[in-house]
Scaffold this motif. Sequence first.
Motif, PDB file in Angstrom:
ATOM      1  N   THR A  71     -16.371  -4.536  22.787  1.00  0.00           N
ATOM      2  CA  THR A  71     -17.138  -3.314  23.015  1.00  0.00           C
ATOM      3  C   THR A  71     -17.138  -2.940  24.490  1.00  0.00           C
ATOM      4  O   THR A  71     -17.333  -1.771  24.840  1.00  0.00           O
ATOM      5  CB  THR A  71     -18.580  -3.447  22.503  1.00  0.00           C
ATOM      6  N   ASP A  72     -16.908  -3.901  25.376  1.00  0.00           N
ATOM      7  CA  ASP A  72     -16.784  -3.607  26.807  1.00  0.00           C
ATOM      8  C   ASP A  72     -15.616  -2.666  27.099  1.00  0.00           C
ATOM      9  O   ASP A  72     -15.551  -2.066  28.176  1.00  0.00           O
ATOM     10  CB  ASP A  72     -16.590  -4.899  27.615  1.00  0.00           C
ATOM     11  N   ALA A  75     -17.879   0.719  26.115  1.00  0.00           N
ATOM     12  CA  ALA A  75     -19.218   0.959  26.642  1.00  0.00           C
ATOM     13  C   ALA A  75     -19.218   1.113  28.154  1.00  0.00           C
ATOM     14  O   ALA A  75     -18.375   0.548  28.860  1.00  0.00           O
ATOM     15  CB  ALA A  75     -20.140  -0.190  26.244  1.00  0.00           C
ATOM     16  N   ASP A  79     -23.532   4.768  28.781  1.00  0.00           N
ATOM     17  CA  ASP A  79     -23.264   4.968  27.354  1.00  0.00           C
ATOM     18  C   ASP A  79     -23.132   3.608  26.670  1.00  0.00           C
ATOM     19  O   ASP A  79     -22.047   3.157  26.344  1.00  0.00           O
ATOM     20  CB  ASP A  79     -21.976   5.778  27.184  1.00  0.00           C
ATOM     21  N   PRO A  80     -24.265   2.925  26.453  1.00  0.00           N
ATOM     22  CA  PRO A  80     -24.204   1.569  25.909  1.00  0.00           C
ATOM     23  C   PRO A  80     -23.676   1.488  24.479  1.00  0.00           C
ATOM     24  O   PRO A  80     -22.985   0.526  24.124  1.00  0.00           O
ATOM     25  CB  PRO A  80     -25.662   1.099  25.971  1.00  0.00           C
ATOM     26  N   VAL A  81     -23.999   2.484  23.625  1.00  0.00           N
ATOM     27  CA  VAL A  81     -23.646   2.363  22.211  1.00  0.00           C
ATOM     28  C   VAL A  81     -23.111   3.635  21.572  1.00  0.00           C
ATOM     29  O   VAL A  81     -22.513   3.574  20.492  1.00  0.00           O
ATOM     30  CB  VAL A  81     -24.864   1.871  21.387  1.00  0.00           C
ATOM     31  N   TRP A  83     -20.656   5.454  22.141  1.00  0.00           N
ATOM     32  CA  TRP A  83     -19.203   5.575  22.135  1.00  0.00           C
ATOM     33  C   TRP A  83     -18.594   5.215  20.779  1.00  0.00           C
ATOM     34  O   TRP A  83     -17.386   5.373  20.559  1.00  0.00           O
ATOM     35  CB  TRP A  83     -18.606   4.633  23.187  1.00  0.00           C
ATOM     36  N   TRP A  84     -19.393   4.728  19.860  1.00  0.00           N
ATOM     37  CA  TRP A  84     -18.917   4.158  18.593  1.00  0.00           C
ATOM     38  C   TRP A  84     -17.889   5.019  17.861  1.00  0.00           C
ATOM     39  O   TRP A  84     -16.904   4.478  17.317  1.00  0.00           O
ATOM     40  CB  TRP A  84     -20.112   3.869  17.693  1.00  0.00           C
ATOM     41  N   SER A 133     -23.637  -4.632  20.034  1.00  0.00           N
ATOM     42  CA  SER A 133     -23.628  -3.603  18.978  1.00  0.00           C
ATOM     43  C   SER A 133     -22.430  -3.709  18.052  1.00  0.00           C
ATOM     44  O   SER A 133     -22.272  -2.864  17.162  1.00  0.00           O
ATOM     45  CB  SER A 133     -23.732  -2.181  19.549  1.00  0.00           C
ATOM     46  N   TRP A 176     -29.631  -3.036  31.307  1.00  0.00           N
ATOM     47  CA  TRP A 176     -28.923  -3.274  30.043  1.00  0.00           C
ATOM     48  C   TRP A 176     -29.732  -4.222  29.153  1.00  0.00           C
ATOM     49  O   TRP A 176     -29.837  -3.998  27.952  1.00  0.00           O
ATOM     50  CB  TRP A 176     -27.548  -3.859  30.342  1.00  0.00           C
TER      51      TRP A 176
END
Length: 201
Positions: A71-72, A75, A79-81, A83-84, A133, A176
């Motif tokens: 996920t890095d 992310a 925008d921690p999550v 971007w899914w 996530s 974070w």
Amino acid sequence: MTGPRRPGPGAADGRPPARDVADAVLAAPARLGAVRLVAIDGPSGSGKSRLADALVAELAGRGRSVELVRTDYFATWDDPVDWWPHLVDGVLTPLRRGERGRYQRVVWHGGEPAPGPFVEVEVPDVLVVEGVSAARAAIVPLLSCSVWVEHPDPAERLERAVRRDGELSRAHLLAWQRFEQGWFATDGARSRADHRVFVTE
């Protein structure tokens, strides 16, 4: 579920968690088309990347083709999550159709993200998605296996993450941690996990 173990060789009973997870993955049906999808989730600084690397090596050692997406690679601090959809549209949906996936990787310079190269994802036997996530509720119908990795001490998790990302990232990592605490409480990935790995060092 796995018992209290740490990722990689040297688990308390002499059996690395990666081996247990690999057994479970290969015993489970493929739900992403012909691909078995594994998600490795948990708080930052817990050891998810180490377990993911060990799992990839374990599966490859058994003759399986494996792709690893972190996920890095998507992310950012801002925008921690959310971007899914880029992962779904670029990787999960094509692989489900039996087609090659593609995404633009985020790269990090001095603790700051920037657009990086495009990455091709061949259709594998197993796709491992690792990071905060990764096992979110939206992916559950496609999963063959989910793993939760956790170090119990938030202060130690922070120091581990700072050692990994650099001192300049400390303030971002503190923010974070606050974000992911709320995210996990709402999303519930920990309670859904097929395996839980508790890091003790």
